[in-house]
Motif scaffolding. Structure first.
Motif, mmCIF file in Angstrom:
data_model
loop_
_atom_site.group_PDB
_atom_site.id
_atom_site.type_symbol
_atom_site.label_atom_id
_atom_site.label_comp_id
_atom_site.label_asym_id
_atom_site.label_seq_id
_atom_site.Cartn_x
_atom_site.Cartn_y
_atom_site.Cartn_z
ATOM 1 N N ASP A 47 0.353 12.258 -6.502
ATOM 2 C CA ASP A 47 -0.904 13.003 -6.428
ATOM 3 C C ASP A 47 -1.609 13.083 -7.775
ATOM 4 O O ASP A 47 -2.505 13.900 -7.983
ATOM 5 C CB ASP A 47 -0.644 14.419 -5.884
ATOM 6 C CG ASP A 47 0.343 15.211 -6.756
ATOM 7 O OD1 ASP A 47 0.787 14.684 -7.798
ATOM 8 O OD2 ASP A 47 0.663 16.357 -6.382
ATOM 9 N N LEU B 155 -7.104 -0.780 -3.780
ATOM 10 C CA LEU B 155 -6.786 0.602 -4.136
ATOM 11 C C LEU B 155 -7.674 1.001 -5.315
ATOM 12 O O LEU B 155 -7.405 0.662 -6.456
ATOM 13 C CB LEU B 155 -5.308 0.728 -4.508
ATOM 14 C CG LEU B 155 -4.781 2.117 -4.871
ATOM 15 C CD1 LEU B 155 -4.995 3.116 -3.741
ATOM 16 C CD2 LEU B 155 -3.295 2.039 -5.221
ATOM 17 N N TRP C 59 0.831 -1.206 0.000
ATOM 18 C CA TRP C 59 0.000 0.000 0.000
ATOM 19 C C TRP C 59 0.866 1.257 0.000
ATOM 20 O O TRP C 59 0.643 2.176 -0.796
ATOM 21 C CB TRP C 59 -0.921 -0.035 1.214
ATOM 22 C CG TRP C 59 -1.686 1.230 1.481
ATOM 23 C CD1 TRP C 59 -1.364 2.235 2.353
ATOM 24 C CD2 TRP C 59 -2.925 1.626 0.875
ATOM 25 N NE1 TRP C 59 -2.315 3.219 2.332
ATOM 26 C CE2 TRP C 59 -3.284 2.877 1.437
ATOM 27 C CE3 TRP C 59 -3.757 1.046 -0.082
ATOM 28 C CZ2 TRP C 59 -4.448 3.556 1.061
ATOM 29 C CZ3 TRP C 59 -4.930 1.727 -0.437
ATOM 30 C CH2 TRP C 59 -5.253 2.964 0.126
ATOM 31 N N ARG C 60 1.852 1.291 0.886
ATOM 32 C CA ARG C 60 2.738 2.458 0.955
ATOM 33 C C ARG C 60 3.515 2.636 -0.351
ATOM 34 O O ARG C 60 3.685 3.758 -0.843
ATOM 35 C CB ARG C 60 3.699 2.326 2.142
ATOM 36 C CG ARG C 60 3.011 2.423 3.498
ATOM 37 C CD ARG C 60 4.034 2.572 4.616
ATOM 38 N NE ARG C 60 4.893 1.392 4.729
ATOM 39 C CZ ARG C 60 4.607 0.346 5.503
ATOM 40 N NH1 ARG C 60 3.494 0.320 6.228
ATOM 41 N NH2 ARG C 60 5.450 -0.676 5.577
ATOM 42 N N ALA D 172 -10.311 7.279 3.187
ATOM 43 C CA ALA D 172 -8.874 7.042 3.262
ATOM 44 C C ALA D 172 -8.500 6.388 4.581
ATOM 45 O O ALA D 172 -7.450 5.743 4.691
ATOM 46 C CB ALA D 172 -8.117 8.364 3.108
ATOM 47 N N LEU E 214 1.106 4.088 -3.092
ATOM 48 C CA LEU E 214 0.850 5.522 -2.931
ATOM 49 C C LEU E 214 2.069 6.343 -3.337
ATOM 50 O O LEU E 214 1.936 7.423 -3.931
ATOM 51 C CB LEU E 214 0.467 5.827 -1.488
ATOM 52 C CG LEU E 214 -0.859 5.233 -0.997
ATOM 53 C CD1 LEU E 214 -1.144 5.692 0.430
ATOM 54 C CD2 LEU E 214 -2.013 5.604 -1.912
ATOM 55 N N SER E 215 3.251 5.809 -3.047
ATOM 56 C CA SER E 215 4.476 6.522 -3.401
ATOM 57 C C SER E 215 4.657 6.598 -4.911
ATOM 58 O O SER E 215 5.023 7.645 -5.457
ATOM 59 C CB SER E 215 5.681 5.823 -2.758
ATOM 60 O OG SER E 215 6.889 6.407 -3.170
ATOM 61 N N HIS F 180 -6.300 -2.037 2.978
ATOM 62 C CA HIS F 180 -5.237 -1.486 2.146
ATOM 63 C C HIS F 180 -4.817 -2.376 0.977
ATOM 64 O O HIS F 180 -3.938 -1.995 0.206
ATOM 65 C CB HIS F 180 -4.030 -1.145 3.016
ATOM 66 C CG HIS F 180 -4.227 0.105 3.806
ATOM 67 N ND1 HIS F 180 -3.354 0.524 4.797
ATOM 68 C CD2 HIS F 180 -5.212 1.047 3.756
ATOM 69 C CE1 HIS F 180 -3.791 1.655 5.318
ATOM 70 N NE2 HIS F 180 -4.920 1.994 4.699
ATOM 71 N N LEU G 122 -8.215 9.029 -4.573
ATOM 72 C CA LEU G 122 -8.727 7.808 -3.939
ATOM 73 C C LEU G 122 -10.246 7.850 -3.887
ATOM 74 O O LEU G 122 -10.838 8.867 -3.534
ATOM 75 C CB LEU G 122 -8.154 7.698 -2.531
ATOM 76 C CG LEU G 122 -8.401 6.408 -1.752
ATOM 77 C CD1 LEU G 122 -7.677 5.240 -2.416
ATOM 78 C CD2 LEU G 122 -7.927 6.575 -0.311
#
Length: 375
Positions: free
Chosen positions: A275, A291, A266-267, A283, A270-271, A288, A279
């Motif tokens: 942006d 997505l 998950w991390r 949130a 997102l990385s 997780h 989502l």
């Protein structure tokens, strides 16, 4: 191909495949027959049943677990079987607009059979307003249905509170926990009936289960030999039951490892995405490994067709081929263009971090090209 569609189905665990093989090849006895081969098959099924109950952790033994052909049968059985026992003054059924089709379509059918049905909206984050639920569940309500982890957007509904509201009103509560088993705790203490599916947790397709709290009355959906507890007819497949049981054993044995792996993925996701994507759904209250995101100016269907080397979806596998806008995303208030710009990425135990990065980079790059062509 990199597989990122874990909400549609999960890879079969090698251990589950190995456990099933003897029951497909040599141990072919009917588990409902009285001879030795039948008794051995029946014993294997009971071991599997115990393993699924163990995976439910606390509270599992306070009810009965019945094997079914899948979660669709389990949901139909729970809703129709419980509804048929409701007294005349409690023929009201309440559910949510974001439920799976197997619940919504069953509730709709019950509405043609003399039941009063109420489909509650959700907030923009996909979560139910508990005050609204409390206002709509009254002394005429006999049955409430709500999904724990949403299959399209991954939001986690406050099932304990939903179950309490239902119980305080004297209604039964059915929970679709198909996407929750092995991923988030299933609060059985708040539930009267709970549906599960093996192929969502690295087990085989074609088998699911319905957990029913001790003392909850339920009419059969299938009639015949009454093989499962006298209320679910049909010859059970020892191979499928054993596969589900082994998958459930692995869920319990690898719970911490699986959770930590999903959190890392998950991390990482997102990385990589940054942006450039938004989502869909809460949130904070979400699983997780799901997505669900949207990108401005993206055509999700075209994106999926262009990226043949990555398996992902635009929503539920049950509805993705229909061409209809996702009812879940519509319930969040998303306009059609945003829903059509949304994709669902699902990952888990057998997803490597390198594969995830490679797939997300391909998706992001292809989406960027779509935006540039549309500009």
């Amino acid at each position: 191909m990199i597989y990122l569609d874990y909400q549609a189905t999960t890879p079969l665990a090698p251990e589950a495949a190995a456990a099933m093989r003897p029951w497909l090849e040599t141990n072919f006895g009917n588990p409902h027959s009285p001879h030795r081969a039948g008794r051995e098959a029946a014993a294997a099924i009971e071991v599997a049943r115990g393993r699924v109950l163990d995976a439910l952790q606390e509270g599992g033994r306070s009810g009965n677990l019945y094997f079914t052909s899948g979660a669709t049968e389990a949901a139909n059985w729970a809703l129709k079987g419980a509804a048929s026992r409701l007294p005349q003054n409690r023929r009201r059924i309440v559910t949510l607009a974001t439920e799976h089709a197997c619940v919504l379509d069953t509730v709709e059918w019950l509405g043609t059979q003399g039941f009063d049905t109420d489909i509650l909206p959700v907030r923009a984050d996909g979560l139910l307003d508990l005050d609204l639920l409390a206002a709509r569940v009254d002394d005429r309500t006999g049955l409430v249905a709500a999904m724990l982890v949403n299959n399209e957007i991954g939001v986690i509904q406050p099932v304990e509170e939903i179950g309490r509201i239902a119980r305080d009103a004297g209604a039964l509560f059915f929970c679709d926990a198909v996407q929750a088993l092995g991923r988030v705790p299933v609060p059985l203490g708040a539930c009267d009936m709970v549906a599960f599916s093996a192929h969502k947790v690295h087990g085989p397709k074609g088998i699911g289960a319905l957990w029913v709290r001790e003392g909850v009355p339920l009419d059969p959906l299938l009639h015949g030999g009454g093989q499962e507890g006298g209320i679910r007819s049909g010859t059970l497949s020892p191979a499928l039951c054993v596969g589900f049981g082994e998958a459930a054993r692995l869920l319990a044995a690898q719970a911490e490892q699986d959770h930590a792996h999903v959190e890392r993925l998950w991390r990482t996701a997102l990385s990589v995405l940054g942006d450039r994507w938004s989502l869909n759904g809460s949130a904070e209250r979400r699983y997780h490994g799901n997505l669900n995101i949207r990108g401005d100016g993206i055509d999700a269907a075209r994106l999926i067709s262009e990226l043949r080397q990555v398996a992902f979806s635009a929503g539920s596998a049950c509805a993705s081929g229909s061409g209809r806008t996702s009812h879940v995303l519509s319930a969040l208030g998303l306009p059609g263009r945003d829903a059509r710009s949304s994709i669902r990425l699902g990952f888990g135990r057998y997803t490597s971090e390198d594969d995830l990065v490679q797939a997300l980079t391909l998706i992001d790059d292809t989406a960027s090209r779509q935006r540039s062509f549309a500009a």
